[in-house]
Design a protein around this motif. Structure first.
Motif, PDB file in Angstrom:
ATOM      1  N   SER A 297       0.802  -1.228   0.000  1.00 45.02           N
ATOM      2  CA  SER A 297       0.000   0.000   0.000  1.00 45.02           C
ATOM      3  C   SER A 297       0.832   1.273   0.000  1.00 45.02           C
ATOM      4  CB  SER A 297      -0.942   0.010   1.205  1.00 45.02           C
ATOM      5  OG  SER A 297      -0.219   0.030   2.425  1.00 45.02           O
ATOM      6  N   GLY A 298       2.150   1.169   0.219  1.00 42.96           N
ATOM      7  CA  GLY A 298       2.982   2.358   0.125  1.00 42.96           C
ATOM      8  C   GLY A 298       4.191   2.318   1.026  1.00 42.96           C
ATOM      9  N   ILE A 299       5.249   2.990   0.611  1.00 38.51           N
ATOM     10  CA  ILE A 299       6.486   2.991   1.382  1.00 38.51           C
ATOM     11  C   ILE A 299       6.322   3.669   2.735  1.00 38.51           C
ATOM     12  CG2 ILE A 299       7.375   5.154   0.395  1.00 38.51           C
ATOM     13  CD1 ILE A 299      10.171   3.826   0.428  1.00 38.51           C
ATOM     14  N   GLU A 300       5.298   4.542   2.850  1.00 33.74           N
ATOM     15  CA  GLU A 300       5.088   5.231   4.119  1.00 33.74           C
ATOM     16  C   GLU A 300       4.715   4.270   5.250  1.00 33.74           C
ATOM     17  OE1 GLU A 300       1.240   6.001   1.702  1.00 33.74           O
ATOM     18  OE2 GLU A 300       3.374   5.621   1.354  1.00 33.74           O
TER      19      GLU A 300
ATOM     20  N   TYR B 225      11.780  -8.003   5.188  1.00 31.53           N
ATOM     21  CA  TYR B 225      12.735  -6.976   4.780  1.00 31.53           C
ATOM     22  C   TYR B 225      13.063  -7.121   3.292  1.00 31.53           C
ATOM     23  CZ  TYR B 225      17.234  -4.719   3.995  1.00 31.53           C
ATOM     24  OH  TYR B 225      18.241  -3.962   3.460  1.00 31.53           O
ATOM     25  N   ALA B 226      13.302  -8.361   2.864  1.00 34.39           N
ATOM     26  CA  ALA B 226      13.649  -8.597   1.455  1.00 34.39           C
ATOM     27  C   ALA B 226      12.502  -8.158   0.536  1.00 34.39           C
ATOM     28  CB  ALA B 226      13.983 -10.068   1.243  1.00 34.39           C
ATOM     29  N   TYR B 227      11.270  -8.435   0.963  1.00 35.99           N
ATOM     30  CA  TYR B 227      10.122  -8.051   0.125  1.00 35.99           C
ATOM     31  C   TYR B 227       9.999  -6.529   0.051  1.00 35.99           C
ATOM     32  CZ  TYR B 227       5.413  -7.882  -1.791  1.00 35.99           C
ATOM     33  OH  TYR B 227       4.328  -7.628  -2.585  1.00 35.99           O
ATOM     34  N   CYS B 228      10.195  -5.861   1.186  1.00 35.60           N
ATOM     35  CA  CYS B 228      10.146  -4.390   1.204  1.00 35.60           C
ATOM     36  C   CYS B 228      11.236  -3.811   0.291  1.00 35.60           C
ATOM     37  CB  CYS B 228      10.326  -3.865   2.625  1.00 35.60           C
ATOM     38  SG  CYS B 228       8.947  -4.188   3.730  1.00 35.60           S
ATOM     39  N   LYS B 229      12.419  -4.419   0.353  1.00 37.35           N
ATOM     40  CA  LYS B 229      13.527  -3.916  -0.454  1.00 37.35           C
ATOM     41  C   LYS B 229      13.248  -4.102  -1.943  1.00 37.35           C
ATOM     42  CE  LYS B 229      18.546  -4.182  -0.997  1.00 37.35           C
ATOM     43  NZ  LYS B 229      19.805  -4.842  -0.531  1.00 37.35           N
ATOM     44  N   SER B 230      12.622  -5.245  -2.273  1.00 41.69           N
ATOM     45  CA  SER B 230      12.306  -5.479  -3.683  1.00 41.69           C
ATOM     46  C   SER B 230      11.295  -4.472  -4.209  1.00 41.69           C
ATOM     47  CB  SER B 230      11.763  -6.904  -3.867  1.00 41.69           C
ATOM     48  OG  SER B 230      10.475  -7.039  -3.287  1.00 41.69           O
ATOM     49  N   LYS B 231      10.446  -3.963  -3.316  1.00 38.94           N
ATOM     50  CA  LYS B 231       9.421  -3.004  -3.732  1.00 38.94           C
ATOM     51  C   LYS B 231       9.952  -1.574  -3.770  1.00 38.94           C
ATOM     52  CE  LYS B 231       5.382  -3.353  -3.791  1.00 38.94           C
ATOM     53  NZ  LYS B 231       4.358  -3.495  -4.860  1.00 38.94           N
TER      54      LYS B 231
ATOM     55  N   GLU C 290      13.364   7.413  -0.413  1.00 33.98           N
ATOM     56  CA  GLU C 290      12.858   7.212   0.942  1.00 33.98           C
ATOM     57  C   GLU C 290      13.438   5.962   1.594  1.00 33.98           C
ATOM     58  OE1 GLU C 290       9.808   9.483  -1.418  1.00 33.98           O
ATOM     59  OE2 GLU C 290      11.023   7.676  -1.712  1.00 33.98           O
ATOM     60  N   TRP C 291      13.832   4.975   0.787  1.00 34.78           N
ATOM     61  CA  TRP C 291      14.365   3.722   1.333  1.00 34.78           C
ATOM     62  C   TRP C 291      15.620   3.956   2.174  1.00 34.78           C
ATOM     63  CZ3 TRP C 291      12.823  -0.966   2.300  1.00 34.78           C
ATOM     64  CH2 TRP C 291      13.761  -1.971   2.557  1.00 34.78           C
ATOM     65  N   ALA C 292      16.475   4.807   1.724  1.00 33.70           N
ATOM     66  CA  ALA C 292      17.704   5.098   2.473  1.00 33.70           C
ATOM     67  C   ALA C 292      17.379   5.722   3.828  1.00 33.70           C
ATOM     68  CB  ALA C 292      18.600   6.022   1.654  1.00 33.70           C
ATOM     69  N   GLU C 293      16.403   6.605   3.845  1.00 36.87           N
ATOM     70  CA  GLU C 293      16.019   7.251   5.104  1.00 36.87           C
ATOM     71  C   GLU C 293      15.425   6.237   6.086  1.00 36.87           C
ATOM     72  OE1 GLU C 293      13.323  10.295   3.972  1.00 36.87           O
ATOM     73  OE2 GLU C 293      14.835  11.509   2.924  1.00 36.87           O
ATOM     74  N   ILE C 294      14.564   5.346   5.583  1.00 34.95           N
ATOM     75  CA  ILE C 294      13.925   4.353   6.445  1.00 34.95           C
ATOM     76  C   ILE C 294      14.958   3.375   7.000  1.00 34.95           C
ATOM     77  CG2 ILE C 294      12.299   2.421   6.493  1.00 34.95           C
ATOM     78  CD1 ILE C 294      10.655   3.941   4.403  1.00 34.95           C
ATOM     79  N   THR C 295      15.830   2.884   6.142  1.00 37.05           N
ATOM     80  CA  THR C 295      16.815   1.891   6.601  1.00 37.05           C
ATOM     81  C   THR C 295      17.816   2.498   7.578  1.00 37.05           C
ATOM     82  OG1 THR C 295      18.102   2.316   4.583  1.00 37.05           O
ATOM     83  CG2 THR C 295      16.629   0.403   4.583  1.00 37.05           C
TER      84      THR C 295
END
Length: 413
Positions: free
Chosen positions: A367-370, A385-391, A397-402
């Motif tokens: 539903s969204g990276i947020e 984690y792997a599924y989130c990374k694939s998406k 935003e991925w760098a900020e979240i990780t």
């Protein structure tokens, strides 16, 4: 008032007045309750006070010793049920009313009150071999039976075999015998009576209670709106009380409620819905209440339950998932539950609803990276984690979240 007392040490109080023998059930309990460096206020001889005697806790002293008679032209007041300074009087006590809760009290002779003697709550302790004289004596959840009494109007003490009065605990009201003696006939509970005594008021003698009086009362305690005469409970007056507490609505005259008032108060606080007449409750009003703090199983009638209502409710207060009947829990609602930021009991609710937890979490991720932060907070595994990374691994935003969850992520990598 303290200027009329002298301070003495615990050592002197024991040497001069055997205070360790006269207070509490035993010397052992006295030693357990009283610090060795504590002090006492002492008044030698008879003491007359023109105002109320406020028995308030004072860290400087453990209590009062009156080496003589005590006459108080107002009330003796210890409203606190859990604690209070001790009171040891070697003579008689006379006052308008005596209200004792947690203060250990030993009176060597008689107690005479112009209006009421009230002992309340089971943390208190009293010893008095003399005669209790008053129109009214109430011993409420307090372990004491007077050896001698002269109570002319009303006596309640559930622990005393001589007690003839009843108290309706289900409806929290006393018998008509006390109601007949009280000046304010809208006083119906021991708690309300205790409030008035603690305020230093006359309760048996006729008193003028104008709008100024009631304004002060409700400003101090919104529950006193119940006792305001109906003709004074105008919309303006009642709304001023409701600004202090939404629960004051319980004591609004029914005639004040209109569709416009219902909409106004629910727009501010959804819990108002529980006090609104059934005839005024609509589906739209329930939606509004859900968005402003209504509690599902206390405020909203079940006939208005539907998926939209629950979404509004969980979007505001996800903790209310625990109150939603299992038959109304859907996969969509559980997705929203996790999206709302919590989700700690997701597995429990999935089992109740027969819904796949993994499918719910996959939908949240999709539903969204947020919402990835919610997954990392509550449901982090190597696979998720792997599924989130694939998406979202290619996004800024991925760098900020990780980075935010770096320490948690290090545990699974």
């Amino acid at each position: 008032m303290k200027t009329i007392f002298e301070m003495i040490t615990l050592k002197d109080a024991i040497a001069l007045y055997s205070i360790d023998e006269h207070m509490y059930e035993s010397r052992e309990m006295f030693e357990d309750q009283v610090e060795t460096d504590t002090q006492f206020y002492l008044h030698k001889g008879d003491l007359v006070l023109d105002d109320h005697f406020m028995m308030e806790y004072d860290q400087e002293i453990h209590g009062y010793i009156i080496d003589g008679n005590l006459r108080v032209n107002g009330n003796i007041i210890n409203e606190e049920g859990d604690y209070g300074p001790c009171l040891y009087v070697k003579g008689n006590v006379e006052c308008r009313s005596l209200l004792i809760g947690g203060s250990p009290t030993h009176i060597e002779s008689n107690v005479t009150a112009e209006e009421v003697i009230m002992l309340h709550y089971n943390h208190g302790w009293m010893k008095c071999p003399g005669v209790f004289t008053a129109p009214v004596m109430i011993v409420e959840d307090y372990h004491f039976i007077p050896a001698h009494k002269n109570i002319s109007g009303y006596y309640y003490n559930a622990e005393d075999p001589a007690n003839t009065e009843e108290y309706d605990f289900d409806n929290d009201t006393f018998s008509s015998g006390l109601e007949a003696l009280l000046d304010n006939k809208l006083t119906t509970t021991f708690e309300e009576l205790r409030y008035d005594l603690a305020a230093g008021e006359y309760v048996l003698q006729p008193s003028q209670r104008d709008i100024h009086y009631w304004t002060q009362k409700v400003n101090h305690n919104y529950r006193d709106l119940k006792r305001v005469p109906p003709e004074m409970r105008t919309l303006e007056f009642c709304m001023q009380v409701a600004e202090k507490s939404i629960f004051a609505l319980e004591h609004f005259p029914p005639a004040l409620f209109t569709p416009e008032l219902a909409d106004q108060i629910v727009s501010k606080n959804g819990m108002a819905l529980r006090f609104i007449p059934e005839s005024l409750i609509t589906r739209e009003l329930c939606y509004k209440a859900a968005a402003t703090g209504a509690i599902i199983d206390q405020d909203i009638p079940e006939r208005f339950y539907d998926a939209t209502l629950f979404q509004v409710l969980i979007r505001r207060d996800d903790w209310q998932m625990a109150r939603i009947p299992p038959t109304y829990i859907t996969e969509d609602l559980l997705v929203l539950y996790v999206q709302s930021g919590n989700g700690g009991w997701l597995e429990k609710y999935c089992k109740l609803a027969g819904v796949s937890k993994e499918h719910v979490l996959q939908r949240v991720i999709d539903s969204g990276i947020e919402y990835v932060g919610n997954i990392f907070s509550w449901f982090l595994t190597e696979e998720r984690y792997a599924y989130c990374k694939s998406k979202y691994g290619h996004t800024k935003e991925w760098a900020e979240i990780t980075e935010k969850y770096r320490k948690k992520l290090e545990r699974i990598q």
